[in-house]
Design a protein around this motif. Sequence first.
Motif, short mmCIF file in Angstrom:
data_model
loop_
_atom_site.label_atom_id
_atom_site.label_comp_id
_atom_site.label_asym_id
_atom_site.label_seq_id
_atom_site.Cartn_x
_atom_site.Cartn_y
_atom_site.Cartn_z
N LEU A 73 8.26 -37.06 27.66
CA LEU A 73 8.77 -37.02 26.29
C LEU A 73 9.02 -35.59 25.86
CD1 LEU A 73 9.43 -38.56 23.66
CD2 LEU A 73 7.01 -38.35 23.04
N ILE A 92 12.75 -34.20 24.73
CA ILE A 92 13.01 -33.68 23.38
C ILE A 92 13.39 -32.22 23.44
CG2 ILE A 92 11.93 -33.22 21.14
CD1 ILE A 92 10.35 -35.81 21.49
N TYR A 106 7.39 -44.84 23.80
CA TYR A 106 8.21 -44.18 24.83
C TYR A 106 7.69 -44.51 26.23
CZ TYR A 106 10.64 -40.48 27.39
OH TYR A 106 11.41 -39.79 28.29
N HIS A 159 11.43 -37.77 9.36
CA HIS A 159 10.59 -36.63 9.76
C HIS A 159 9.28 -36.59 8.98
CE1 HIS A 159 12.98 -35.14 6.33
NE2 HIS A 159 11.96 -34.36 6.06
N GLN A 196 2.89 -40.17 15.61
CA GLN A 196 3.11 -39.45 16.86
C GLN A 196 2.51 -40.22 18.04
OE1 GLN A 196 1.59 -35.48 16.19
NE2 GLN A 196 2.99 -35.10 14.48
N LEU A 231 4.64 -43.21 18.82
CA LEU A 231 5.89 -42.87 19.49
C LEU A 231 5.66 -42.62 20.97
CD1 LEU A 231 8.67 -40.75 17.96
CD2 LEU A 231 8.12 -40.47 20.37
N LEU A 291 6.91 -38.74 10.85
CA LEU A 291 6.60 -38.15 12.16
C LEU A 291 5.56 -37.04 12.07
CD1 LEU A 291 10.13 -38.02 13.81
CD2 LEU A 291 8.19 -39.43 14.50
N SER A 342 13.21 -33.60 14.33
CA SER A 342 13.05 -35.02 13.99
C SER A 342 14.19 -35.84 14.58
CB SER A 342 13.00 -35.19 12.48
OG SER A 342 13.01 -36.55 12.12
N PHE A 387 2.00 -33.45 18.22
CA PHE A 387 3.29 -32.87 18.60
C PHE A 387 3.27 -31.38 18.29
CE2 PHE A 387 6.03 -36.97 18.11
CZ PHE A 387 5.34 -37.51 19.18
N ILE A 413 13.75 -36.30 18.25
CA ILE A 413 12.72 -37.31 18.51
C ILE A 413 13.29 -38.70 18.32
CG2 ILE A 413 10.53 -38.24 17.68
CD1 ILE A 413 9.69 -35.36 17.01
N GLU A 414 14.06 -38.88 17.24
CA GLU A 414 14.65 -40.19 16.97
C GLU A 414 15.60 -40.62 18.09
OE1 GLU A 414 13.98 -42.26 14.64
OE2 GLU A 414 12.92 -41.11 13.13
#
Length: 557
Positions: free
Chosen positions: A375, A379, A149, A133, A142, A145, A136, A441, A415, A444-445
């Motif tokens: 995304l 999430i 994604y 985290h 961010q 990611l 992130l 976090s 984010f 997100i993972e």
Amino acid sequence: MLAEITIRNFAIIDRLDVEFESGMTVLSGETGAGKSILVDALNLILGDRADAQAVREGAERAEVSARFVLDDAPAAREWLAEHELDDDNECLIRRVVASEGRSRCWINGTPMPARELRELGERLVDIHGQHAHQSLLRRSAQRDLVDEYGEHSEALAAVAAAADTLRETRAAIAAIEQVDDAGAMRIDLLQYQVSELEALDLGADELDELEAEHRRLASAERLIGDGQRALTLLYEAEEGAAMDQLGSAERLVGDLAETDNGFAPILELVASARIQAQEAVDALRHHVDTLDIDPQRFREVEQRLASIQDLARKHRCAPSELPALAARLADELDALEGAGARLETLKMDEARQTEAYHEAAAALSAKRSAAASQLGNAITEIIRSLGMPEGEFSVRITPAAHTRINASGTDDIEFLIAANPGQSARPLERVASGGELSRISLAIEVVAATRTRVPTLVFDEVDTGIGGGVAEIVGRQLRALGTAGQSLCVTHLPQVAAQAAHHLHVAKQVRNGNTSTRITYLDAKTRVEEVARMLGGVELTAQTRAHAADMIERARD
């Protein structure tokens, strides 16, 4: 997937051999037992920086080996084939770290640098750490990611290539525009130097020819005198000339050969020697006649050589390098004198390349917007199941405030989270609650892991700060990831451990005053004992064991 790992003299591990299966495997144990050390060893085998501190105290070296089965790793198989390291459907990696810190790596028995090991490692294992985290919270992480994604590798490559091309053109423009008074002075100097070298007009082979002629002219008197004396000895001496002697010898041997055939071969040799001597006389006479003592030509050659030497000293180079120097300076002069025309061309290129860059960046932005929406929804769905029922996660994409050419595009990505009803969305780094940040976090993972093409996922205490029913949901999420491949989870939570298909117990042991780590495969009975221990309490009761057994049974359903 990771099939097995062998560790020798790494940290507090003296000797450890662990085999792994597909699906979700949990590693549990008391704090400090060495669970994360196993992850550290895996990081080392994947190309992490080697450190002498990793070598077990008193050992000369640490060694870690891992065997991977590549059924579900096409990217790794392709990489191995490209580097001519493929070996059926397996990959064996070995890393050795000496006590002084030096390390060596092997891939399928071939020595390789750590850089190559990292490239391969990225295609085999994806490790999510307990402090993920923290990374992130960075805008760059961010952005990465979102791109991962959305699978934007091709669009990113197009933007990066356009940015590189444009930067090179702008650098060339800047170099030309910096040609001011100092540049004009450079042009003047080059013009003088080039004209001086052109006036010298030194040919490619002229220097060698001049030096040979100089030696000949300097020795002309001796060459003529000694050449004439040699001619006298061979032919012109009144008594005892070599040609006369050979003629006499030929006549004598000829008479002998008429009586004794054994002299016939000797006669041929003597006759041949006389013929060769005659040829030598003719060649010597002709060459001596061409020699001339020419003081004027000697002075001319000396002056030419002196001019060449002087100019070579001036330019601090060997005389033989002057022709190449002349060509190089002429090229530089042409480039500077043609800078105006080149500048105009470069500026036209810059305009065209700027447009191409912004087109590529706009295409990437459109893809990011679509991925950001997906995304955010994915999430949001997970964090609502993790004890934040009203949570709302979103990704904000705005044009970058700066106008710099960036290989990652022209977007600022941020984010945002609205944790409770009535709250406006705030940047992730402003979330006050550590527990909320841990859950976000983790969500997100989990979402990021669903898009990874890496066959083995490792989660190192990513469930820190989570408990209760939320922890059980986390365990279900990690188990779901394992069904598509292989997931290894280091955890302290019984709710997570109960969800695993396989359970390994990590413990420290002390023998002869030395501490080491051991790993035990838990069967159904010992697994219940371990989950019961994780549930808490100094003494395990029948009720605690029953609770643990129930958790494991419900996870199977």
